[in-house]
Write a protein that holds these residues in place. Structure first.
Motif, PDB file in Angstrom:
ATOM      1  N   ARG A 109      42.350  20.146  -7.244  1.00  9.84           N
ATOM      2  CA  ARG A 109      41.364  19.201  -7.786  1.00  9.84           C
ATOM      3  C   ARG A 109      41.349  17.905  -6.981  1.00  9.84           C
ATOM      4  NH1 ARG A 109      43.378  21.234 -12.749  1.00  9.84           N
ATOM      5  NH2 ARG A 109      44.801  19.467 -12.958  1.00  9.84           N
ATOM      6  N   ARG A 110      42.532  17.433  -6.593  1.00  8.58           N
ATOM      7  CA  ARG A 110      42.618  16.203  -5.793  1.00  8.58           C
ATOM      8  C   ARG A 110      41.934  16.387  -4.443  1.00  8.58           C
ATOM      9  NH1 ARG A 110      45.587  14.643  -1.725  1.00  8.58           N
ATOM     10  NH2 ARG A 110      46.840  16.541  -1.799  1.00  8.58           N
ATOM     11  N   LEU A 111      42.158  17.544  -3.811  1.00  8.17           N
ATOM     12  CA  LEU A 111      41.564  17.814  -2.502  1.00  8.17           C
ATOM     13  C   LEU A 111      40.041  17.937  -2.606  1.00  8.17           C
ATOM     14  CD1 LEU A 111      44.166  20.400  -1.159  1.00  8.17           C
ATOM     15  CD2 LEU A 111      43.797  18.077  -0.303  1.00  8.17           C
ATOM     16  N   ILE A 112      39.557  18.564  -3.678  1.00 11.81           N
ATOM     17  CA  ILE A 112      38.108  18.708  -3.856  1.00 11.81           C
ATOM     18  C   ILE A 112      37.461  17.339  -4.047  1.00 11.81           C
ATOM     19  CG2 ILE A 112      36.344  19.573  -5.437  1.00 11.81           C
ATOM     20  CD1 ILE A 112      38.124  22.040  -5.868  1.00 11.81           C
ATOM     21  N   ALA A 113      38.118  16.456  -4.823  1.00 11.25           N
ATOM     22  CA  ALA A 113      37.588  15.101  -5.008  1.00 11.25           C
ATOM     23  C   ALA A 113      37.602  14.339  -3.680  1.00 11.25           C
ATOM     24  CB  ALA A 113      38.417  14.354  -6.052  1.00 11.25           C
ATOM     25  N   GLN A 114      38.657  14.563  -2.896  1.00 12.96           N
ATOM     26  CA  GLN A 114      38.770  13.885  -1.596  1.00 12.96           C
ATOM     27  C   GLN A 114      37.671  14.334  -0.640  1.00 12.96           C
ATOM     28  OE1 GLN A 114      42.704  13.994   0.171  1.00 12.96           O
ATOM     29  NE2 GLN A 114      41.883  13.865   2.223  1.00 12.96           N
TER      30      GLN A 114
END
Length: 217
Positions: A42-47
């Protein structure tokens, strides 16, 4: 043996059992790893979403700057105008001339300075356009790296799911069939057994007949 000495092993055993109970099981550990993997994805997708937004903004900025640079190529004259400006300033400060000649030189110097400022502005636009192109290249690289990290996170999630499924699914080993209890063999009587039974029966009857006679005597 004292009661305190007997109680010590029991206390140690109880403490060991409590410590084991505190330790997470293999299933709990896998679920925790899976939860962390989902959070990381989820963090990578937001990034990558933020990076794509920045990339779109920088590309729009690059297009606008490119048009301005094409319309204003005065940066090419910056070297010549700088030299001409220095020459005029030197003449004005060192040579004696009439008032009209002085005014003409000052007017020429003013025109050169204005053109020089325009050339400086054009050069700055060109430099800014180059920096924006560098930003675009860096952001694109970051997007590629983040995309690869997302693929790796998906792979990790799939592996953890498979491990968890293998750990929690019922055993697939075939159960051993229980042997049905063997039925008792049918009771068989041969001729010899029949003869023995008849002999015993006859002897019993003869004994019963002798009992009344003994009673009368």
């Amino acid at each position: 043996m004292p009661a305190s000495a007997q109680g010590k092993p029991q206390q140690q055993q109880a403490a060991g059992s409590a410590e084991k109970a505190k330790q997470p099981s293999q299933e709990e550990e896998l679920r925790k790893q899976l939860e962390d993997a989902f959070a990381n994805r989820r963090r990578l997708i937001a990034q990558i979403s933020r990076l794509k937004g920045r990339l779109a903004y920088k590309k729009n900025e690059s297009d606008a700057l490119s048009k301005l640079v094409e319309m204003n190529d005065k940066y090419k004259e910056i070297g010549r105008l700088k030299h001409l400006k220095e020459v005029l300033e030197f003449k004005i400060s060192t040579e004696a001339r009439t008032l009209d000649e002085e005014k003409a030189l000052l007017k020429k110097l003013g025109d050169v300075e204005a053109r020089f400022k325009e050339a400086i502005t054009s050069q700055r636009l060109r430099k800014k356009a180059e920096l924006v192109e560098q930003d675009i290249a860096q952001i694109s690289k970051s997007i590629d790296e983040t995309s690869a990290a997302i693929d790796q996170a998906n792979k990790q999630i799939d592996e953890l799911r498979e491990k968890l499924a293998a750990l929690t699914k019922p055993s697939s080993r075939p159960r051993r069939k229980q042997q049905a209890p063997s039925s008792p063999e049918p009771f068989k009587i041969n001729l010899a057994d029949i003869a023995v039974i008849k002999t015993k029966k006859k002897q019993g009857q003869d004994g019963d007949e002798q009992k009344p006679e003994q009673a009368r005597s």
